[in-house]
Design an enzyme around this catalytic site. Structure first.
Site, PDB file in Angstrom:
ATOM      1  N   SER A   1      64.414  19.968  12.477  1.00 36.35           N
ATOM      2  CA  SER A   1      63.467  20.074  11.365  1.00 36.35           C
ATOM      3  C   SER A   1      62.100  19.526  11.747  1.00 36.35           C
ATOM      4  CB  SER A   1      64.005  19.322  10.138  1.00 36.35           C
ATOM      5  OG  SER A   1      65.232  19.854   9.718  1.00 36.35           O
TER       6      SER A   1
ATOM      7  N   HIS B   1      60.478  13.977  11.532  1.00 40.84           N
ATOM      8  CA  HIS B   1      59.725  14.923  10.700  1.00 40.84           C
ATOM      9  C   HIS B   1      58.237  14.598  10.743  1.00 40.84           C
ATOM     10  CE1 HIS B   1      63.584  16.152   9.180  1.00 40.84           C
ATOM     11  NE2 HIS B   1      63.030  17.019   8.350  1.00 40.84           N
TER      12      HIS B   1
END
Length: 234
Positions: free
Chosen positions: A93, A154
């Site tokens: 991600s 992230h």
């Protein structure tokens, strides 16, 4: 998350700072990009890749997209390994967040500077189209509420993607002076951030020695009913 036992993440190349630093397993700067913690995580990432990244691939081309993705993934793994050294996790991600960061950088670059005439029409409505990307980034960032998905990865991917976007999309700036300044700021940001994290990681970060054997680590953490079945020699 409907996935394997967490020792599988380390066994198949996930983020494990102890093995990266102490055993020289430098492939762990890249392999966590291609791992997911379970089916739910995989489906969410694939959804946004089909919805947002496919559109950006048509706009940017395959080569710029894959370069931004891989560089952002590396930045994500570097940040996660340095900031959260005692967590085994994945960084797929984080690479996706880098794509979103690059799009935000493109929108800012093409909105605050006067562009070459060949790109002015392309830039019309850039900020209006940015809403969907920001929403996608917010939803993907919320995945950090689940275990084994690093918030630091992230954030590292988003910032890396933004800086790469500054470099990649500076070509459209009409003024050679401003183009060079924007390009240099992006390059310096990447070099300084990467160097700082690298120095901290290899000289000041002390990962838990128990992470050397992920199976034993998680057996001790979950004393009852934990089966370690994902090892290569299993």
């Amino acid at each position: 998350m409907i996935g394997p036992y967490p020792d599988a993440f380390s066994e198949w190349g996930g983020k494990n700072t102890y093995l990266l630093v102490e055993d020289g397993q430098y492939f762990r700067f890249i392999t966590p990009i291609f791992l997911h913690v379970g089916f739910l995580h995989l489906l969410v990432n694939v959804f946004f890749q089909l919805q947002t990244c496919s559109y950006l691939e048509r706009e940017w081309g395959f080569l710029p997209l894959i370069c931004i993705y891989l560089i952002s993934g590396f930045g994500s793994c570097l940040a996660a390994s340095t900031i959260d050294p005692n967590e085994i996790s994945v960084c797929s991600s984080g690479a996706l967040m880098g794509i979103f960061g690059a799009k935000i950088a493109q929108a800012i670059t093409w909105s605050i500077f006067t562009l070459d005439k060949d790109y002015r029409k392309q830039a019309n409505g850039m900020f209006e189209r940015l809403g969907g990307v920001v929403l996608s980034a917010t939803i993907v960032f919320l995945l950090t509420l689940f275990t084994y998905i690093d918030w630091s990865g992230h954030l590292g991917g988003l910032i890396t993607g933004f800086l790469v976007g500054m470099v990649f999309f500076s070509y459209a700036i009409a003024s050679k002076c401003f183009r060079a300044i924007w390009l240099i700021i992006g390059i310096i940001g990447l070099a300084a951030g990467g160097s700082l994290l690298g120095v901290v990681l290899f000289n000041h970060t002390e990962a838990d020695e128990e992470l050397a054997d992920a199976c034993d680590y998680f057996r001790n953490l979950y004393s009852e009913g934990y089966a370690c079945e994902c090892a290569w020699d299993a």
